[in-house]
Design a protein around this motif. Structure first.
Motif, PDB file in Angstrom:
ATOM      1  N   UNK A 275       0.843  -1.311  -0.010  1.00 17.02           N
ATOM      2  CA  UNK A 275      -0.070   0.092  -0.017  1.00 17.02           C
ATOM      3  C   UNK A 275       0.872   1.207  -0.023  1.00 17.02           C
ATOM      4  N   UNK A 276       0.830   2.289  -0.945  1.00 13.12           N
ATOM      5  CA  UNK A 276       0.171   1.902  -2.184  1.00 13.12           C
ATOM      6  C   UNK A 276       0.849   1.129  -3.241  1.00 13.12           C
ATOM      7  N   UNK A 277       0.143   0.408  -4.399  1.00 11.93           N
ATOM      8  CA  UNK A 277       1.008  -0.181  -5.341  1.00 11.93           C
ATOM      9  C   UNK A 277       0.617  -0.135  -6.700  1.00 11.93           C
ATOM     10  N   UNK A 278       1.324  -0.298  -7.557  1.00  9.47           N
ATOM     11  CA  UNK A 278       1.084  -0.662  -8.901  1.00  9.47           C
ATOM     12  C   UNK A 278       1.283  -1.930  -9.332  1.00  9.47           C
ATOM     13  N   UNK A 279       0.421  -2.746  -9.764  1.00  9.28           N
ATOM     14  CA  UNK A 279       0.633  -4.336 -10.114  1.00  9.28           C
ATOM     15  C   UNK A 279       0.337  -4.406 -11.541  1.00  9.28           C
ATOM     16  N   UNK A 280       1.409  -4.937 -12.269  1.00 13.98           N
ATOM     17  CA  UNK A 280       1.203  -5.203 -13.781  1.00 13.98           C
ATOM     18  C   UNK A 280       0.469  -6.474 -13.689  1.00 13.98           C
ATOM     19  N   UNK A 281      -0.753  -6.407 -14.482  1.00 12.60           N
ATOM     20  CA  UNK A 281      -1.762  -7.132 -14.438  1.00 12.60           C
ATOM     21  C   UNK A 281      -1.692  -8.036 -16.045  1.00 12.60           C
ATOM     22  N   UNK A 282      -3.132  -8.072 -16.079  1.00 13.92           N
ATOM     23  CA  UNK A 282      -3.442  -8.949 -17.341  1.00 13.92           C
ATOM     24  C   UNK A 282      -2.887  -8.286 -18.705  1.00 13.92           C
ATOM     25  N   UNK A 283      -2.768  -8.942 -19.937  1.00 14.05           N
ATOM     26  CA  UNK A 283      -2.283  -8.571 -20.771  1.00 14.05           C
ATOM     27  C   UNK A 283      -2.864  -8.984 -21.973  1.00 14.05           C
ATOM     28  N   UNK A 284      -2.920  -8.640 -23.227  1.00 15.75           N
ATOM     29  CA  UNK A 284      -3.301  -9.213 -24.461  1.00 15.75           C
ATOM     30  C   UNK A 284      -2.372  -8.847 -25.651  1.00 15.75           C
ATOM     31  N   UNK A 285      -2.041 -10.006 -26.648  1.00 17.36           N
ATOM     32  CA  UNK A 285      -1.276  -9.597 -27.375  1.00 17.36           C
ATOM     33  C   UNK A 285      -1.877 -10.054 -28.892  1.00 17.36           C
ATOM     34  N   UNK A 286      -2.141  -9.057 -29.615  1.00 21.88           N
ATOM     35  CA  UNK A 286      -2.982  -9.102 -30.980  1.00 21.88           C
ATOM     36  C   UNK A 286      -2.019  -8.990 -32.143  1.00 21.88           C
ATOM     37  N   UNK A 287      -2.175  -9.686 -33.364  1.00 24.29           N
ATOM     38  CA  UNK A 287      -1.390  -9.404 -34.410  1.00 24.29           C
ATOM     39  C   UNK A 287      -1.751  -8.019 -35.009  1.00 24.29           C
ATOM     40  N   UNK A 288      -0.559  -7.353 -35.645  1.00 24.69           N
ATOM     41  CA  UNK A 288      -0.765  -5.985 -35.999  1.00 24.69           C
ATOM     42  C   UNK A 288      -1.514  -6.159 -37.556  1.00 24.69           C
ATOM     43  N   UNK A 289      -1.207  -5.122 -38.163  1.00 26.53           N
ATOM     44  CA  UNK A 289      -2.091  -5.030 -39.432  1.00 26.53           C
ATOM     45  C   UNK A 289      -1.133  -5.266 -40.489  1.00 26.53           C
ATOM     46  N   UNK A 290       0.238  -5.394 -40.478  1.00 25.23           N
ATOM     47  CA  UNK A 290       1.309  -5.357 -41.406  1.00 25.23           C
ATOM     48  C   UNK A 290       1.295  -6.933 -42.190  1.00 25.23           C
ATOM     49  N   UNK A 291       1.573  -7.051 -43.350  1.00 20.89           N
ATOM     50  CA  UNK A 291       1.596  -8.159 -44.227  1.00 20.89           C
ATOM     51  C   UNK A 291       2.603  -9.134 -43.432  1.00 20.89           C
ATOM     52  N   UNK A 292       3.742  -8.796 -43.294  1.00 19.14           N
ATOM     53  CA  UNK A 292       4.920  -9.380 -42.487  1.00 19.14           C
ATOM     54  C   UNK A 292       4.550 -10.228 -41.435  1.00 19.14           C
ATOM     55  N   UNK A 293       3.539  -9.653 -40.728  1.00 18.51           N
ATOM     56  CA  UNK A 293       3.109 -10.112 -39.259  1.00 18.51           C
ATOM     57  C   UNK A 293       4.245  -9.896 -38.186  1.00 18.51           C
TER      58      UNK A 293
END
Length: 135
Positions: A40-58
């Motif tokens: 107290x107090x804190x910042x906890x790095x929580x959940x995340x999501x990784x999505x493909x970008x829109x580039x052709x090379x990925x």
């Protein structure tokens, strides 16, 4: 190292390196952990999501992170102040990335402010979006 982990480290480095944030939350309380009680107090790095970008090379990824702010307080003033300092730190410039990655964009998408059911703790969820490319 994955792009998500590289960005997580860059975000933490930015937060612990910003005096406006560490004046409100000690650097030692900005953590990636899954345990209660949180400091107290804190910042906890929580959940995340990784999505493909829109580039052709990925080689680009869209990353989304939830950073949880916790503070013992009756209201929401403290977590809102911490979230504001986090927003300013993240928006100041794109965080430097380790070799192999480039951050094309990074910003706070939004924040939610919540009262914990314990009646003593305030909670904020700050959602960060980043576009990271593999180089």
């Amino acid at each position: 190292m994955s792009a998500a982990l590289a960005m997580q480290k860059a975000l933490r480095d930015r937060l612990i390196g910003t005096v406006a944030v560490t004046d409100l939350v000690p650097a030692t309380s900005i953590l990636d952990r899954n345990a209660r009680p949180t400091p107290d107090p804190s910042i906890i790095i929580g959940e995340g999501q990784e999505l493909p970008g829109d580039d052709i090379a990925r080689k680009n990824l869209d990353l989304i992170f939830d950073l949880h702010v916790w503070k013992k307080e009756a209201g929401l003033t403290g977590v809102k102040a911490i979230a504001g300092a986090m927003r300013a730190a993240i928006h100041s410039s794109r965080p430097p990335m380790p070799a192999g990655y480039h951050c094309g964009d990074c910003f706070v998408m939004g924040a939610r402010y919540l009262r914990d059911p314990d009646g003593e703790t305030s909670h904020a969820v700050v959602t960060v979006s980043a576009m990271v490319g593999e180089v």
